[in-house]
Design a protein around this motif. Structure first.
Motif, mmCIF file in Angstrom:
data_model
loop_
_atom_site.group_PDB
_atom_site.id
_atom_site.type_symbol
_atom_site.label_atom_id
_atom_site.label_comp_id
_atom_site.label_asym_id
_atom_site.label_seq_id
_atom_site.Cartn_x
_atom_site.Cartn_y
_atom_site.Cartn_z
ATOM 1 N N ILE A 265 -22.638 -50.659 21.375
ATOM 2 C CA ILE A 265 -21.888 -50.206 20.201
ATOM 3 C C ILE A 265 -21.097 -48.947 20.520
ATOM 4 C CG2 ILE A 265 -22.118 -49.249 17.876
ATOM 5 C CD1 ILE A 265 -24.522 -51.093 17.466
ATOM 6 N N ILE A 266 -21.743 -47.987 21.153
ATOM 7 C CA ILE A 266 -21.101 -46.712 21.462
ATOM 8 C C ILE A 266 -19.942 -46.905 22.437
ATOM 9 C CG2 ILE A 266 -21.467 -44.508 22.635
ATOM 10 C CD1 ILE A 266 -22.473 -44.646 19.741
ATOM 11 N N LEU A 361 -19.270 -40.418 24.938
ATOM 12 C CA LEU A 361 -20.505 -41.018 25.441
ATOM 13 C C LEU A 361 -21.572 -39.955 25.711
ATOM 14 C CD1 LEU A 361 -19.038 -43.674 27.919
ATOM 15 C CD2 LEU A 361 -20.071 -44.103 25.684
ATOM 16 N N THR A 362 -21.136 -38.795 26.209
ATOM 17 C CA THR A 362 -22.083 -37.701 26.461
ATOM 18 C C THR A 362 -22.739 -37.228 25.173
ATOM 19 O OG1 THR A 362 -20.851 -36.954 28.406
ATOM 20 C CG2 THR A 362 -22.301 -35.351 27.351
ATOM 21 N N LEU A 371 -29.407 -43.669 27.038
ATOM 22 C CA LEU A 371 -28.009 -43.428 27.409
ATOM 23 C C LEU A 371 -27.883 -42.150 28.221
ATOM 24 C CD1 LEU A 371 -25.171 -44.569 27.121
ATOM 25 C CD2 LEU A 371 -24.928 -43.294 24.980
ATOM 26 N N SER A 372 -28.589 -41.086 27.821
ATOM 27 C CA SER A 372 -28.555 -39.830 28.583
ATOM 28 C C SER A 372 -29.132 -40.027 29.976
ATOM 29 C CB SER A 372 -29.346 -38.748 27.840
ATOM 30 O OG SER A 372 -28.685 -38.347 26.667
ATOM 31 N N ALA A 451 -26.988 -33.844 28.625
ATOM 32 C CA ALA A 451 -27.963 -34.935 28.769
ATOM 33 C C ALA A 451 -29.363 -34.381 29.023
ATOM 34 C CB ALA A 451 -27.535 -35.860 29.905
ATOM 35 N N PHE A 452 -29.471 -33.366 29.884
ATOM 36 C CA PHE A 452 -30.778 -32.752 30.138
ATOM 37 C C PHE A 452 -31.326 -32.099 28.869
ATOM 38 C CE2 PHE A 452 -29.892 -32.770 34.802
ATOM 39 C CZ PHE A 452 -31.085 -33.358 35.193
ATOM 40 N N LEU A 453 -30.470 -31.395 28.141
ATOM 41 C CA LEU A 453 -30.894 -30.767 26.888
ATOM 42 C C LEU A 453 -31.328 -31.821 25.872
ATOM 43 C CD1 LEU A 453 -28.174 -27.967 26.536
ATOM 44 C CD2 LEU A 453 -30.586 -27.674 27.132
#
Length: 481
Positions: A265-266, A361-362, A371-372, A451-453
């Motif tokens: 979807i994203i 996306l991020t 996703l991340s 992504a890490f956060l």
């Protein structure tokens, strides 16, 4: 935590690990996972060796063709060559978008090519399902196994009546819950850790181990965080579910949504929200911009005439024959520079759309740890869009410098030569090969810090939920029973 409480907690973890060891379903699932890992190992080694040999053979062939030619430098630019994106072991670990974006860049005078030769075009299986890689197993199959195991860890205790017994013996619900979390997490670690040890050994034996080993370490950290999230989420589902059937259904729905539906979807929303210019439209804009000028009022012939007049004025010459160089070489390079400027002008629009899609996306990865994790894995393996973009930029820089050198060779040494100016193998062999430089790890980590956060935020949120459930829900469940 007191020493006695800690010992009790370790005893609970040991009990869970023993139960998992005696569970035939878990053992069969573990065997299946290891069979898949072995198959992925074979596929990874074969794919890496095949791709590496193909690139080496192609590079050798084109280099030999380049070195052994005898022709006019500008004609050599038309003859051109090919640049290939190098492959490393981590690319084989996680192929990312490499199968869909191509790996070949054509170097040719007058034409700015894009990267082509993507494998998915000629491989329907790769396009539909992707290759069997370590990353695919770690991102999708291990979480499915872990969710199924953790989502029934507490409901089984409820259904068998052992939860009441454990609580009646004075064990706190928090100890029970966290024993479930860490026992399942340690089980997955025991299954997965040998894979990373094998990968580390393979990377250490490679020529670029100094660059790849730190990246592999961060991949291990990424999946360690991801599996902890899955353990927490599965245990939370089990804690709030009344029976195992409901828990398994919730776990399956969570896996399907986060691993398949949400990313699709994203990606679709990103494509629709920030559409890319078609290749035909882009090529037409570049050609028209070159022929008529970026303003539309500066045609090719007029620009060339102005440039020649500026050279005559600069060198105080009354004709091109009086200039101290071959005018053809400089005019060719002038037109080359203008075409590159036009290409870069319109490519900025395409690049902006790509960047907007990647940013979307991020940000979307904040809502989906899968996703991340996937984006982090691709980035650290060097198979994401950023690394693709860096290869294109480095290849384009090499191409521009090579064509410039050929044109300047004609300009500086082609003056006063009878007939056509020809250079041979001695000159072409001195031209340097293209060397792709892998982006710095710090730069990659900085680009993926969101992504890490996100993963850290999910862990914190799930820990708080579990603490709340442990102190309220299970205690209430026991009291009501």
């Amino acid at each position: 935590m007191h020493k006695k409480d800690f010992a009790t907690w370790l005893m609970l973890i040991k009990k869970e690990l023993l139960l998992n060891y005696r569970n035939k379903t878990i053992m069969i699932s573990t065997i299946i996972i290891w069979i898949l890992f072995i198959a992925a190992t074979i596929c990874t080694i074969l794919n890496y060796q095949t791709d590496h040999k193909q690139r080496q053979s192609a590079n050798t062939l084109f280099r030999q063709q380049w070195e052994h030619q005898k022709r006019n430098p500008h004609d050599a630019g038309h003859f051109g060559t090919y640049l290939f994106k190098p492959v490393n072991l981590l690319n084989a670990f996680d192929t990312g978008i490499n199968d869909f974006t191509g790996s070949t860049y054509r170097v040719e005078a007058h034409i700015q090519h894009e990267i082509s030769d993507d494998e998915a075009v000629n491989n329907d299986t790769a396009m539909r399902f992707g290759k069997l890689t370590f990353a695919l197993i770690l991102q999708l199959l291990i979480p499915l196994f872990l969710l199924f195991n953790t989502s029934t860890s507490i409901t089984n205790e409820k259904e068998s009546g052992t939860l009441k017994m454990l609580l009646a013996q004075g064990l706190s619900s928090r100890k029970i819950i966290w024993a479930k979390v860490w026992a399942n997490y340690l089980l997955i670690a025991a299954i997965v850790l040998p894979v990373f040890i094998f990968m580390a050994g393979a990377v250490l034996s490679s020529t670029d181990s100094a660059l790849l080993l730190p990246r592999l370490g961060w991949i291990l950290i990424t999946f360690s965080l991801y599996f902890l999230i899955i353990s927490l989420a599965g245990t939370l589902i089990s804690a709030i579910s009344s029976h195992s059937g409901k828990a398994l259904l919730m776990a399956l729905c969570l896996w399907i949504f986060t691993g398949i539906i949400f990313p699709k979807i994203i990606t679709g929303i990103a494509n629709r929200s920030y559409p890319l210019m078609s290749r035909a439209t882009f090529s037409d804009l570049v050609e028209q911009g070159y022929r008529k000028g970026l303003t539309g009022n500066d045609p090719y012939a007029a620009r060339g005439e102005r440039y020649i007049n500026s050279l005559l004025k600069k060198y105080q010459a009354d004709s091109v024959a009086a200039l101290p160089f071959n005018i053809n070489g400089l005019t060719l390079q002038f037109n080359e520079d203008y075409r590159s400027m036009v290409f870069n002008h319109y490519f900025k629009s395409v690049e902006k759309s790509f960047d907007q899609q990647q940013h979307f996306l991020t940000i979307s990865g904040i809502f989906d740890p899968f996703l991340s994790t996937k984006r982090l894995s691709m980035a650290l393996a060097g198979s994401d869009f950023y690394h693709h973009q860096q290869f294109f930029k480095q290849a384009q820089t090499y191409r521009n410098a090579l064509i410039r050198r050929l044109n300047m060779q004609l300009a500086m040494h082609g003056k006063g030569v009878k007939g056509e100016y020809i250079v041979g193998p001695e000159y072409f062999s001195r031209l340097k090969d293209f060397k792709y430089q892998l982006p710095e790890l710090n730069q990659v980590l900085n680009l993926r810090k969101v992504a890490f956060l996100s993963l850290a935020g999910w862990i914190l949120m799930l820990v708080l939920f579990l603490q709340f459930i442990a102190s309220r829900y299970l205690a209430y469940h026991y009291a009501a029973a």
